[in-house]
Write a protein that holds these residues in place. Structure first.
Motif, PDB file in Angstrom:
ATOM      1  N   ALA A   1      13.365  43.233 -16.070  1.00 56.72           N
ATOM      2  CA  ALA A   1      14.153  43.696 -14.924  1.00 56.72           C
ATOM      3  C   ALA A   1      13.262  44.280 -13.836  1.00 56.72           C
ATOM      4  O   ALA A   1      13.439  43.993 -12.644  1.00 56.72           O
ATOM      5  CB  ALA A   1      15.183  44.730 -15.386  1.00 56.72           C
ATOM      6  N   MET A   2      12.293  45.100 -14.240  1.00 54.59           N
ATOM      7  CA  MET A   2      11.444  45.746 -13.244  1.00 54.59           C
ATOM      8  C   MET A   2      10.467  44.774 -12.600  1.00 54.59           C
ATOM      9  O   MET A   2      10.050  44.970 -11.459  1.00 54.59           O
ATOM     10  CB  MET A   2      10.703  46.923 -13.877  1.00 54.59           C
ATOM     11  N   ALA A   3      10.084  43.713 -13.313  1.00 53.04           N
ATOM     12  CA  ALA A   3       9.264  42.680 -12.681  1.00 53.04           C
ATOM     13  C   ALA A   3       9.978  42.122 -11.456  1.00 53.04           C
ATOM     14  O   ALA A   3       9.378  41.932 -10.381  1.00 53.04           O
ATOM     15  CB  ALA A   3       8.957  41.565 -13.682  1.00 53.04           C
ATOM     16  N   ALA A   4      11.279  41.870 -11.612  1.00 51.95           N
ATOM     17  CA  ALA A   4      12.064  41.349 -10.490  1.00 51.95           C
ATOM     18  C   ALA A   4      12.278  42.406  -9.415  1.00 51.95           C
ATOM     19  O   ALA A   4      12.158  42.135  -8.213  1.00 51.95           O
ATOM     20  CB  ALA A   4      13.411  40.841 -11.004  1.00 51.95           C
ATOM     21  N   ILE A   5      12.580  43.643  -9.831  1.00 51.32           N
ATOM     22  CA  ILE A   5      12.860  44.696  -8.853  1.00 51.32           C
ATOM     23  C   ILE A   5      11.627  45.010  -8.013  1.00 51.32           C
ATOM     24  O   ILE A   5      11.726  45.221  -6.791  1.00 51.32           O
ATOM     25  CB  ILE A   5      13.396  45.949  -9.566  1.00 51.32           C
TER      26      ILE A   5
END
Length: 432
Positions: free
Chosen positions: A247-251
């Motif tokens: 998720a944080m890779a995308a965010i």
């Protein structure tokens, strides 16, 4: 456990209020755009070199966090020195951010070095301040407290960036002598707005002392190894960190490239850029508060998974914005504003829910260490996401490469389905 006094909770939230100015002014809205289009300025190649260097600079800063975050967390837990570590990251972030003033067009490597240092310090501070969350209230209140912190962050970012946009003006070579002041302004905002944190936030726990720095490092490594081994026996925490990774890779891609995307792909007007900023900040604050209350009612896991579904929808619409504008007979930049509202509502909610889940699952006595791993998971993800999107956009352009975010959110959702739901406000782990 009793809830901390309101003044202490406000002091904790004020660090989010202060630090969000860095995220917005330096990473998202102004300096990232300035770096890619003016300081590097490879317009003939659609700014692909600038975008790549920006991605690699941020990725390098997150690599430093990955290498040092868990060790710092272990030392903080052992010595009860969270406020001292927080102050160190705060001071380093302010100094290196102020020095961005001296990054002129063509001074690319100075900009790269200062971004690496300032973003490293800022990112370490994120994990340090998050480690105080479980001390601020009982488990059933952590969702609301976490959401309040994120909402305060977006309010601080709104105030700081609105002032900066009004005073500094547009990002352009012609306006460089004014807009270069964004670094000193962000640093001053951080220094002043975070003072209540150090005045009101309490250090809890009894610290133990060792003789010299090397002893702390050896002890920290031992604790980190034990925690890594223990993650194998705490399946939910391991699953959560893996889901957060995707998720944080995308965010982090979205944080780093939204306004670059608006300038390069959507080609928005200056008035639309300002409007987008206001919309994202308001919807992000509302999302953090609203979803924060839902976390305590429905459970942080359900809220976390719901925001990932909304993110997949938002990313698809971002990529289709020019086509949608053509089909609807309106300018793409105005469609982008509507999509920005959806993305903004998810932005604070996803991160707040993830932070709450870590707080509920972290075993007593290893809270800072677990938040160190949470920070490492997010920053390792940022390395993957930013390097991947930097290379992809160099090959196929920014519009198509942004679809990588949809794949990453889908992976986060799939992994997150395996999480055990602790229920609203119930803490999973207590024992060290």
């Amino acid at each position: 456990m009793h809830k901390a006094e309101r003044r202490e909770i406000l002091g904790w939230a004020m660090y989010d209020f202060a630090s969000q100015a860095y995220t917005l002014l330096i990473i998202t809205v102004i300096f990232g755009d300035l770096f890619t289009r003016v300081i590097v300025g490879d317009v003939a190649n659609d700014y692909r070199l600038g975008n790549l260097l920006w991605s690699l600079s941020l990725a390098a800063s997150y690599l430093l966090v990955v290498l040092t975050g868990p060790l710092a967390g272990a030392i903080m837990d052992f010595s009860a020195a969270r406020k001292r570590f927080l102050f160190g990251s705060y001071a380093l972030s302010a100094v290196t951010t102020a020095l961005l003033y001296f990054v002129a067009p063509g001074w690319v490597w100075l900009g790269v070095v200062l971004i690496i240092l300032s973003n490293f310090a800022f990112s370490m501070g994120e994990a340090f301040i998050a480690s105080f969350l479980p001390d601020l209230g009982p488990p059933e209140a952590l969702g609301r407290i976490s959401g309040f912190g994120w909402a305060m962050g977006y309010l601080g970012g709104l105030l700081a960036t609105a002032f900066a946009l009004a005073v500094l003006g547009e990002v352009s070579a012609e306006n460089f002598d004014r807009v270069r002041w964004v670094g000193p302004f962000a640093a001053a905002f951080l220094l002043l707005a975070a003072l209540p944190t150090f005045l009101w936030l309490q250090e809890r726990g009894r610290g133990r002392r060792l003789g010299h720095l090397r002893a702390y490092v050896i002890m920290g490594r031992r604790r980190v190894r034990r925690t890594v081994k223990a993650l194998g026996h705490r399946r939910d925490l391991g699953v959560l960190l893996l889901s957060v990774f995707f998720a944080m890779a995308a965010i982090y891609i979205i944080i780093a490239f939204t306004f670059i995307y608006g300038a390069q792909v959507i080609r928005w007007d200056e008035s639309v850029r300002v409007t987008m900023f206001v919309i994202v900040q308001i919807t992000a604050a509302a999302g953090a508060l609203g979803f924060g209350h839902l976390q305590d009612r429905l459970g942080a896991r359900r809220v976390y998974l719901a925001t990932l579904v909304l993110w997949m929808l938002a990313v698809g619409l971002i990529s289709l914005t020019p086509w949608l504008g053509h089909r609807l007979g309106v300018e793409g930049q105005h469609v982008f504003l509507v999509v920005g509202a959806l993305a903004g509502a998810c932005l604070g909610a996803t991160q707040s829910a993830g932070r709450t889940l870590v707080g509920l699952m972290a075993p007593a006595g290893r809270v800072a260490e677990c938040f160190g791993f949470w920070g490492v998971s997010a920053k390792a993800a940022a390395i993957l996401g930013l390097v991947a999107v930097g290379v992809l956009q160099a090959l196929v352009g920014l519009q198509l490469s942004i679809l990588l975010c949809m794949v990453l959110f889908a992976l986060a959702f799939w992994v997150g389905l395996a999480l055990e739901d602790p229920g609203p406000g119930r803490r999973v782990a207590h024992a060290p």
